[in-house]
Design a protein around this motif. Sequence first.
Motif, short mmCIF file in Angstrom:
data_model
loop_
_atom_site.label_atom_id
_atom_site.label_comp_id
_atom_site.label_asym_id
_atom_site.label_seq_id
_atom_site.Cartn_x
_atom_site.Cartn_y
_atom_site.Cartn_z
N SER A 230 0.84 -1.20 0.00
CA SER A 230 0.00 0.00 0.00
C SER A 230 0.88 1.25 0.00
O SER A 230 1.73 1.42 0.87
CB SER A 230 -0.91 0.01 1.23
N VAL A 231 0.67 2.10 -0.99
CA VAL A 231 1.40 3.37 -1.06
C VAL A 231 0.54 4.50 -0.51
O VAL A 231 0.93 5.66 -0.52
CB VAL A 231 1.82 3.68 -2.51
N ASP A 232 -0.66 4.15 -0.01
CA ASP A 232 -1.56 5.12 0.60
C ASP A 232 -2.48 4.33 1.53
O ASP A 232 -2.56 3.09 1.45
CB ASP A 232 -2.38 5.84 -0.48
N ASP A 233 -3.16 5.00 2.44
CA ASP A 233 -4.17 4.31 3.25
C ASP A 233 -5.24 3.76 2.31
O ASP A 233 -5.77 4.47 1.45
CB ASP A 233 -4.79 5.28 4.25
N CYS A 234 -5.57 2.49 2.49
CA CYS A 234 -6.45 1.81 1.54
C CYS A 234 -7.64 1.18 2.25
O CYS A 234 -7.55 0.72 3.40
CB CYS A 234 -5.70 0.71 0.80
N LEU A 235 -8.75 1.15 1.54
CA LEU A 235 -9.91 0.36 1.93
C LEU A 235 -10.11 -0.69 0.84
O LEU A 235 -10.24 -0.35 -0.34
CB LEU A 235 -11.15 1.23 2.07
N ILE A 236 -10.14 -1.93 1.26
CA ILE A 236 -10.17 -3.05 0.31
C ILE A 236 -11.33 -3.97 0.66
O ILE A 236 -11.56 -4.28 1.85
CB ILE A 236 -8.84 -3.84 0.37
N TRP A 237 -12.06 -4.41 -0.36
CA TRP A 237 -13.08 -5.44 -0.18
C TRP A 237 -12.45 -6.78 -0.53
O TRP A 237 -11.80 -6.92 -1.58
CB TRP A 237 -14.28 -5.19 -1.08
N SER A 238 -12.64 -7.78 0.32
CA SER A 238 -12.04 -9.09 0.08
C SER A 238 -13.11 -10.17 0.08
O SER A 238 -14.08 -10.12 0.86
CB SER A 238 -10.99 -9.41 1.15
N LEU A 239 -12.95 -11.13 -0.82
CA LEU A 239 -13.81 -12.31 -0.90
C LEU A 239 -12.94 -13.52 -0.57
O LEU A 239 -12.08 -13.89 -1.35
CB LEU A 239 -14.41 -12.44 -2.30
N PRO A 240 -13.12 -14.15 0.60
CA PRO A 240 -12.25 -15.27 1.00
C PRO A 240 -12.23 -16.39 -0.03
O PRO A 240 -13.22 -16.64 -0.74
CB PRO A 240 -12.87 -15.74 2.32
N ALA A 241 -11.08 -17.07 -0.11
CA ALA A 241 -10.89 -18.11 -1.13
C ALA A 241 -11.94 -19.21 -1.02
O ALA A 241 -12.51 -19.65 -2.03
CB ALA A 241 -9.49 -18.70 -1.00
N ALA A 242 -12.23 -19.67 0.19
CA ALA A 242 -13.22 -20.75 0.35
C ALA A 242 -14.58 -20.31 -0.15
O ALA A 242 -15.30 -21.08 -0.81
CB ALA A 242 -13.29 -21.17 1.81
N THR A 243 -14.96 -19.06 0.16
CA THR A 243 -16.25 -18.54 -0.30
C THR A 243 -16.27 -18.44 -1.83
O THR A 243 -17.27 -18.77 -2.47
CB THR A 243 -16.52 -17.16 0.32
N PHE A 244 -15.15 -17.97 -2.41
CA PHE A 244 -15.09 -17.86 -3.87
C PHE A 244 -15.28 -19.23 -4.53
O PHE A 244 -16.03 -19.36 -5.51
CB PHE A 244 -13.75 -17.26 -4.31
N HIS A 245 -14.59 -20.25 -4.03
CA HIS A 245 -14.68 -21.57 -4.65
C HIS A 245 -16.09 -22.14 -4.52
O HIS A 245 -16.58 -22.80 -5.44
CB HIS A 245 -13.65 -22.51 -4.04
N ASN A 246 -16.76 -21.87 -3.39
CA ASN A 246 -18.15 -22.31 -3.25
C ASN A 246 -19.05 -21.60 -4.25
O ASN A 246 -19.91 -22.22 -4.89
CB ASN A 246 -18.64 -22.04 -1.82
N LEU A 247 -18.86 -20.29 -4.39
CA LEU A 247 -19.68 -19.53 -5.33
C LEU A 247 -19.42 -19.96 -6.77
O LEU A 247 -20.36 -20.08 -7.58
CB LEU A 247 -19.41 -18.03 -5.17
N SER A 248 -18.14 -20.19 -7.11
CA SER A 248 -17.83 -20.55 -8.50
C SER A 248 -18.34 -21.94 -8.85
O SER A 248 -18.58 -22.24 -10.02
CB SER A 248 -16.31 -20.46 -8.75
N SER A 249 -18.51 -22.82 -7.84
CA SER A 249 -19.11 -24.12 -8.12
C SER A 249 -20.61 -23.99 -8.35
O SER A 249 -21.20 -24.74 -9.15
CB SER A 249 -18.83 -25.10 -6.98
N GLN A 250 -21.26 -23.02 -7.67
CA GLN A 250 -22.69 -22.78 -7.88
C GLN A 250 -22.94 -21.97 -9.16
O GLN A 250 -23.95 -22.17 -9.84
CB GLN A 250 -23.26 -22.02 -6.70
N TYR A 251 -22.03 -21.06 -9.46
CA TYR A 251 -22.18 -20.17 -10.62
C TYR A 251 -20.93 -20.27 -11.49
O TYR A 251 -20.01 -19.46 -11.37
CB TYR A 251 -22.39 -18.73 -10.16
N PRO A 252 -20.86 -21.28 -12.38
CA PRO A 252 -19.67 -21.46 -13.22
C PRO A 252 -19.31 -20.24 -14.05
O PRO A 252 -18.15 -20.05 -14.40
CB PRO A 252 -20.06 -22.65 -14.12
#
Length: 625
Positions: A230-252
């Motif tokens: 980070s080169v500045d104060d940042c606000l980041i939205w994160s999607l955890p890996a386990a959640t992503f893999h569950n979602l991608s199996s439901q929504y290819p």
Amino acid sequence: MSVEFLRATPLFHDLSETELEEIVSILREESQPGGATIFRSDENCSDLYLIRNGFVRLFDSYGSVLATLGPGSLLGEAEFLRGLAHNTSAVAASDVHLWSLPDSELRQLLQRQNGIGIKLSQNFGEQISQLEDYLVEQLVRTRALGGLPHRVIGPMARSMQPRQLQRGSFLYQTGQQAEALYLLERGALELQPSPTPEEPSPTASLIEPGNLFGVLPLLTNKTYDASAFSVDDCLIWSLPAATFHNLSSQYPHLRRALGRHSRSRLSLIDQTQAVVRLAQTPLFGKLEPTSLHAVAQRLVLQHVPSGESIYRLGDSSDALFLVDDGEVELTAENESGVLQELARVDVGSYFGAMSLLTGEDRRENATAIRNTNLWVLYRSDLEELVRRLPAIREALDQAADQPPATRHEQVTVERLRRFPLLANLDVDELREVARHLKQAHLRPGEQVFRAGAPSDALYFIERGVIRLQLLNGAGSWTRGDGEVFGEKAILSDEPYGQSAFSETEVDLLYVEYPGLEFLKSRLPSVATDLHRILSQPAGTEEVHSGQPPRPSVEPSMEAPPGFAPGRRETTPTDDLPPPAGRPYPDGGGWFSNLSSWGKIRLALVILLLAYLGIVVAPSLLGITF
């Protein structure tokens, strides 16, 4: 309503004066007499209530009192912020004055003032549901996800969590396993690659707000090849890996959309592995390590989800592909217009090279049949390598112009007499047979055909060893010099019951339709001998356990249209007209060729038709028996 009264509640305590005034402007004042029900359990939670004065009792679904709340307390906070139904009932214990915050009004406000929603999420400890619309809009604006429908983006937006990152901090570093998918809300981040001997001070790339990052390591299940600083104060939205893999199996579609827009050069670890694999391929195997390393540096990592097309028949050829992980199926239409499998390409093998070298359009379809990671060498990078390194041009020229050592001489009568099956034919008959024969040379590990594939050729082994592997993997046996294989499937008009692989360097002669019909109709002695082979008791071959060797050559080079998978044509003995096609078996042969499950399904269809004709149709027509 007093702004200070609102600030006294933990949920709103750190909002600015302006932000509190925005909240106050959408509040509604309500009054309820003692004993009045404010909301019931299982009702939709459409409002958040703040008690101004008076008292409210909360009851569970069994009617037991859970708590009595007074001025300054929030009612239904957790359910409201999570978008759930009420799990308690609220009844006024006295005359009570309330302020209500409608869900619809808050959503509209957060579309204009997303900072309020982010603060509320941080105070609540998780993303509030009212931010979903805002996050959906942000995700749709990204290049990768712009074409996806709300039903796919919505669950993704609901699962993302906010994270603050102070200036001068690392979000992740090179070599760490991928933990999440990220969306930068505000601030600035640098992706800092690791230094290499060739590039001791690599250039960092800047990530600006509104962009996704960390995508490819998550898709490919690889470590990060750059550090996020980070080169500045940042606000980041994160999607955890386990959640992503569950979602991608439901929504290819989610994995497909991200895979199409994610590319990167190979990491140092992958480059080292690529050098080893390139050295094992016929195309690059003779190059020096320095040239192999130059090729590896030009490779690009690409993720292709299961079922996704890599290229189609007739596409222009702009790259060759090496399989890093997963499996790819190559298919093409036969002369009857039926789509047939040419080969399956797995880890360590490559495809698409021949079209790239010759400049021709693609002669087959390539489709990932599992989630697949590819190393891609694009034409532009290959041309640059050829200009810099003459050794690579030489290797490619040899591949395109087939080495003379692999070319066969004309098929002669003397060569054919080595096969016991043809030994009793006279000279004219042997010359006629030679007209229908084609030749192929196989390297160790190449596949001739797969179990279950349509039987379309009879094979004669001039030199080498072929291993035949049973369909169920229970055993295998070999055939060597002077022997034939593929004969049982040919005579029974059934698919091949085994897979055939070369164990050594192999020289083959093979005959396809209509040459097979010539052998069976015009040379009775050959047909008799073939039937004698077919009538031999099962199990006369030497059977071994274990799996056949895996093919490790470029399938599209070894299996051009009209050839069995894993087989490379050299110099045909003569030009033949297009195959006339296989005759269909007579009588009930089609039924005997059905699988057990196919026969069961056919029986069920017949029973259903009988039921409809005997029971349903008469009742509809008013017919009684």
